[in-house]
Design a protein around this motif. Structure first.
Motif, PDB file in Angstrom:
ATOM      1  N   GLU A 254      -3.403   7.357   7.149  1.00  0.00           N
ATOM      2  CA  GLU A 254      -2.815   6.058   6.774  1.00  0.00           C
ATOM      3  C   GLU A 254      -3.565   4.913   7.469  1.00  0.00           C
ATOM      4  O   GLU A 254      -3.869   3.893   6.848  1.00  0.00           O
ATOM      5  N   VAL A 255      -3.847   5.100   8.748  1.00  0.00           N
ATOM      6  CA  VAL A 255      -4.585   4.071   9.502  1.00  0.00           C
ATOM      7  C   VAL A 255      -5.999   3.925   8.935  1.00  0.00           C
ATOM      8  O   VAL A 255      -6.472   2.805   8.709  1.00  0.00           O
TER       9      VAL A 255
ATOM     10  N   HIS B 150      -7.047   4.576   5.991  1.00  0.00           N
ATOM     11  CA  HIS B 150      -6.962   3.933   4.689  1.00  0.00           C
ATOM     12  C   HIS B 150      -6.706   2.433   4.833  1.00  0.00           C
ATOM     13  O   HIS B 150      -7.323   1.616   4.147  1.00  0.00           O
ATOM     14  N   ALA B 151      -5.817   2.079   5.737  1.00  0.00           N
ATOM     15  CA  ALA B 151      -5.513   0.659   5.970  1.00  0.00           C
ATOM     16  C   ALA B 151      -6.729  -0.097   6.506  1.00  0.00           C
ATOM     17  O   ALA B 151      -6.892  -1.293   6.241  1.00  0.00           O
ATOM     18  N   GLN B 152      -7.577   0.612   7.257  1.00  0.00           N
ATOM     19  CA  GLN B 152      -8.795   0.002   7.807  1.00  0.00           C
ATOM     20  C   GLN B 152      -9.962   0.020   6.796  1.00  0.00           C
ATOM     21  O   GLN B 152     -11.055  -0.421   7.121  1.00  0.00           O
ATOM     22  N   PHE B 153      -9.702   0.594   5.607  1.00  0.00           N
ATOM     23  CA  PHE B 153     -10.689   0.690   4.535  1.00  0.00           C
ATOM     24  C   PHE B 153     -11.861   1.610   4.875  1.00  0.00           C
ATOM     25  O   PHE B 153     -12.974   1.413   4.414  1.00  0.00           O
ATOM     26  N   TRP B 154     -11.599   2.631   5.702  1.00  0.00           N
ATOM     27  CA  TRP B 154     -12.628   3.633   6.004  1.00  0.00           C
ATOM     28  C   TRP B 154     -12.683   4.697   4.931  1.00  0.00           C
ATOM     29  O   TRP B 154     -13.725   5.306   4.719  1.00  0.00           O
TER      30      TRP B 154
ATOM     31  N   GLU C 292     -10.977   6.146   0.916  1.00  0.00           N
ATOM     32  CA  GLU C 292     -10.334   5.749  -0.340  1.00  0.00           C
ATOM     33  C   GLU C 292      -9.939   6.983  -1.119  1.00  0.00           C
ATOM     34  O   GLU C 292     -10.385   8.067  -0.853  1.00  0.00           O
TER      35      GLU C 292
ATOM     36  N   MET D 106       0.840  -1.168   0.000  1.00  0.00           N
ATOM     37  CA  MET D 106       0.000   0.000   0.000  1.00  0.00           C
ATOM     38  C   MET D 106       0.893   1.242   0.000  1.00  0.00           C
ATOM     39  O   MET D 106       1.824   1.341   0.781  1.00  0.00           O
ATOM     40  N   SER D 107       0.597   2.181  -0.898  1.00  0.00           N
ATOM     41  CA  SER D 107       1.424   3.379  -0.983  1.00  0.00           C
ATOM     42  C   SER D 107       0.980   4.408   0.057  1.00  0.00           C
ATOM     43  O   SER D 107      -0.173   4.429   0.464  1.00  0.00           O
ATOM     44  N   PRO D 108       1.916   5.265   0.464  1.00  0.00           N
ATOM     45  CA  PRO D 108       1.567   6.277   1.454  1.00  0.00           C
ATOM     46  C   PRO D 108       0.583   7.298   0.878  1.00  0.00           C
ATOM     47  O   PRO D 108       0.520   7.499  -0.328  1.00  0.00           O
TER      48      PRO D 108
ATOM     49  N   ARG E  13     -15.198   5.711   2.285  1.00  0.00           N
ATOM     50  CA  ARG E  13     -15.495   4.553   1.435  1.00  0.00           C
ATOM     51  C   ARG E  13     -17.008   4.426   1.281  1.00  0.00           C
ATOM     52  O   ARG E  13     -17.767   4.766   2.181  1.00  0.00           O
TER      53      ARG E  13
END
Length: 90
Positions: A81-82, A84-88, A90, A1-3, A13
């Motif tokens: 970043e968090v 995005h990683a949690q898919f909240w 996009e 996953m890119s920053p 999302r």
């Protein structure tokens, strides 16, 4: 996953909704499977995630709203970043 880049315009999302929950006394992120209770900082950041504003614009607004608070930019980027990683977002 890119920053997350400062020029990116992020959005919640699909299926997620941010709202103030008076009974909880905080912002919550609602989604079909449940709810995420957010702290004050997370709520302030996600209020500005609208698919139009860039990450840089969000950081600038929060820096203006809270002058003299060091490290806001790093904190906002770390939270995004968090999220995005949690898919909240996009």
């Amino acid at each position: 996953m890119s920053p997350i880049g400062r020029d990116q315009a992020l959005a919640l999302r699909r299926g997620f909704r941010l709202q103030w929950e008076p009974r909880q006394g905080c912002h919550v992120l609602l989604y079909p499977e449940g709810m995420i209770k957010l702290n004050a900082s997370a709520g302030l950041i996600l209020e500005r995630v609208d698919g139009q504003r860039s990450v840089a614009a969000i950081i600038d607004h929060l820096t203006e709203s809270f002058p003299g608070v060091p490290g806001i930019d790093e904190d906002v980027l770390a939270f995004l970043e968090v999220a995005h990683a949690q898919f909240w977002i996009e």
